[in-house]
Design an enzyme around this catalytic site. Structure first.
Site, PDB file in Angstrom:
ATOM      1  N   GLY A 119      79.608   5.780  75.283  1.00 25.77           N
ATOM      2  CA  GLY A 119      78.805   4.466  75.563  1.00 25.77           C
ATOM      3  C   GLY A 119      77.511   4.218  75.005  1.00 25.77           C
ATOM      4  O   GLY A 119      76.991   5.230  74.377  1.00 25.77           O
ATOM      5  N   THR A 120      77.064   3.262  75.551  1.00 23.91           N
ATOM      6  CA  THR A 120      75.452   2.860  75.069  1.00 23.91           C
ATOM      7  C   THR A 120      74.660   4.083  75.280  1.00 23.91           C
ATOM      8  O   THR A 120      73.585   4.397  74.275  1.00 23.91           O
ATOM      9  CB  THR A 120      75.083   1.516  75.697  1.00 23.91           C
ATOM     10  OG1 THR A 120      75.622   0.597  75.250  1.00 23.91           O
ATOM     11  CG2 THR A 120      73.658   1.515  75.541  1.00 23.91           C
ATOM     12  N   ILE A 121      74.575   4.843  76.320  1.00 21.46           N
ATOM     13  CA  ILE A 121      73.785   5.911  76.635  1.00 21.46           C
ATOM     14  C   ILE A 121      73.737   6.926  75.352  1.00 21.46           C
ATOM     15  O   ILE A 121      72.621   7.256  75.220  1.00 21.46           O
ATOM     16  CB  ILE A 121      73.997   6.590  77.982  1.00 21.46           C
ATOM     17  CG1 ILE A 121      73.016   7.496  78.247  1.00 21.46           C
ATOM     18  CG2 ILE A 121      75.314   7.156  77.744  1.00 21.46           C
ATOM     19  CD1 ILE A 121      73.034   8.102  79.776  1.00 21.46           C
TER      20      ILE A 121
END
Lengths: 160, 160, 160, 160
Positions: free
Chosen positions: A8-10
């Site tokens: 994911g983006t994180i």
């Protein structure tokens, strides 16, 4: 407590070809900076838009097979609510507190919300009863009462 | 919810004379990055080693005079437990949840724990019953059961 | 001295849709942090892979029409050498020092090389004779003696 | 090229006791981020206000004993001009280009000028003739024609 990283983006980092790609779990450095030791396992490494039902089953199975009763899952924001729903339906959260979080902006970027969200998620996991929750923007959302608003770029409560 | 800023390491910035000094509340930028709107009031701007009984009474009075029942206090780490004790003794937390947090490393420095701690503190304020708590290192400490270990550079639980 | 910004990796920011996009010139904040005032003009805002001959003519015309004899151009890395070649062929650098620079990693990301490269480029513009140069990795390359190695992720000297 | 680190603001890090202290040379990470390999030697580790004539003689001797004809020295800002004067008087710069730089704000802090200054210094060392120079704020100062203005918090040219 256990942290399962799914991408994911994180976890996005800047690749050599000039595009963002999923790197190793950003949570490791964020937890170290906060002086915390929590086991981290990278179980998937995907943009959440590409997660399939098989991937969600994989996440559920990982939660089911672990002894930990407090679990954090770092996850892309686009289908975080789908994974939360899958966990809810699976019954694995009957006696576990599972908290999903992530970031609107990669941890590798200045001004990211990643550290803030991860700190919030850990306290949610420690203080909330069994169930599955999404923690973003300093707010605890019940798994079935939240949606990501793409126009607003944030999670918002929904009622049924 | 309301955030009262009192200074401390979290708010330290690099001054023109080459020394760290207390700047405006770092929480403002950290909350904005996380997509949160919480009122912030700067009630003191001091290194917590220099806080006096008068200062602690000021903090207690601010908590007492506000209508908010969920309060965050950003505070220096060296006397955070003293302020927590003063709040506990004052009785103002009988019907309020007050969470103190701060940082071991200024928010202005790369690798700070400030955002993580602030995210953790907000969820503690939202989920915990009335009382006064210290939230550091992803952990909720009851106000009278925690000490800062200067040798370890972290907060540790203590029993009485 | 004048800085012309054309976009490229140096100016990439994280957009709401979860992709990198060209933001306003990153040089503004980097120059301010270094205590420098240089006029910045944003003349293009493109990934350098998408720059056309028309765009390169636009850049040449901007250089030609300005009175400044020391010019910095921030530019994407993929076609930086093409723009350098266009400037060389145009004859505009007969009496001007033009330095192109950029970044392998956006200025918005932790650990970016943007500030380093910009500092390097400014001194090159101040110290070098008329001509067009690429400054990356702390090295001055003559415009017609450098290539970007995609496999190495860096600029390397080439001989003819 | 060789980099000699002597301490100063550029190398300040946040210590466990809550005060800034001189850490290892910040240049190592800044050069790596820019994709450059230059040998770094830490010859002193002091706030430049505390540098003595003996320390300055140490710096001069290090420059004299090295084969490198292009040298960078990272240095505290408060007495950078004194060390430049000592190098000038010593005669060691007759056939060497020595560039002193540092930072107004530690490399460990967000918004530091350290990377910018180091990039600038490297190009100065590569392009300037033998002599000793101070490079700050994107400007090359001759060693005997610059002063630090404490009120302005920056280096300014001086005439004799």
């Amino acid at each position: 407590m256990l942290l399962l990283a799914t991408g994911g983006t994180i976890d996005k980092v800047y690749g050599l070809r000039g595009e963002l790609e999923i790197g190793p779990p950003a949570a490791a450095a964020l937890l170290a900076a906060a002086g915390i030791e929590i086991s981290i396992e990278s179980i998937l490494s995907k943009d959440s838009l590409t997660l399939t039902d098989v991937d969600r089953a994989t996440i559920v199975n990982h939660v089911r097979s672990r002894q930990a009763t407090k679990l954090l899952i770092t996850h892309g924001t686009d289908t975080m609510t789908d994974t939360a729903a899958a966990l809810l339906e699976s019954g694995v959260v009957a006696d576990r507190t599972v908290v999903l979080t992530g970031a609107m902006r990669p941890a590798s970027m200045i001004g990211s919300d990643a550290a803030f969200n991860l700190g919030a998620a850990i306290i949610a996991a420690r203080t909330l009863p069994a169930g599955v929750y999404i923690v973003m923007h300093g707010t605890v959302f019940a798994a079935n009462a939240v949606a990501k608003s793409h126009s607003a770029g944030r999670f918002v409560p929904v009622s049924h």
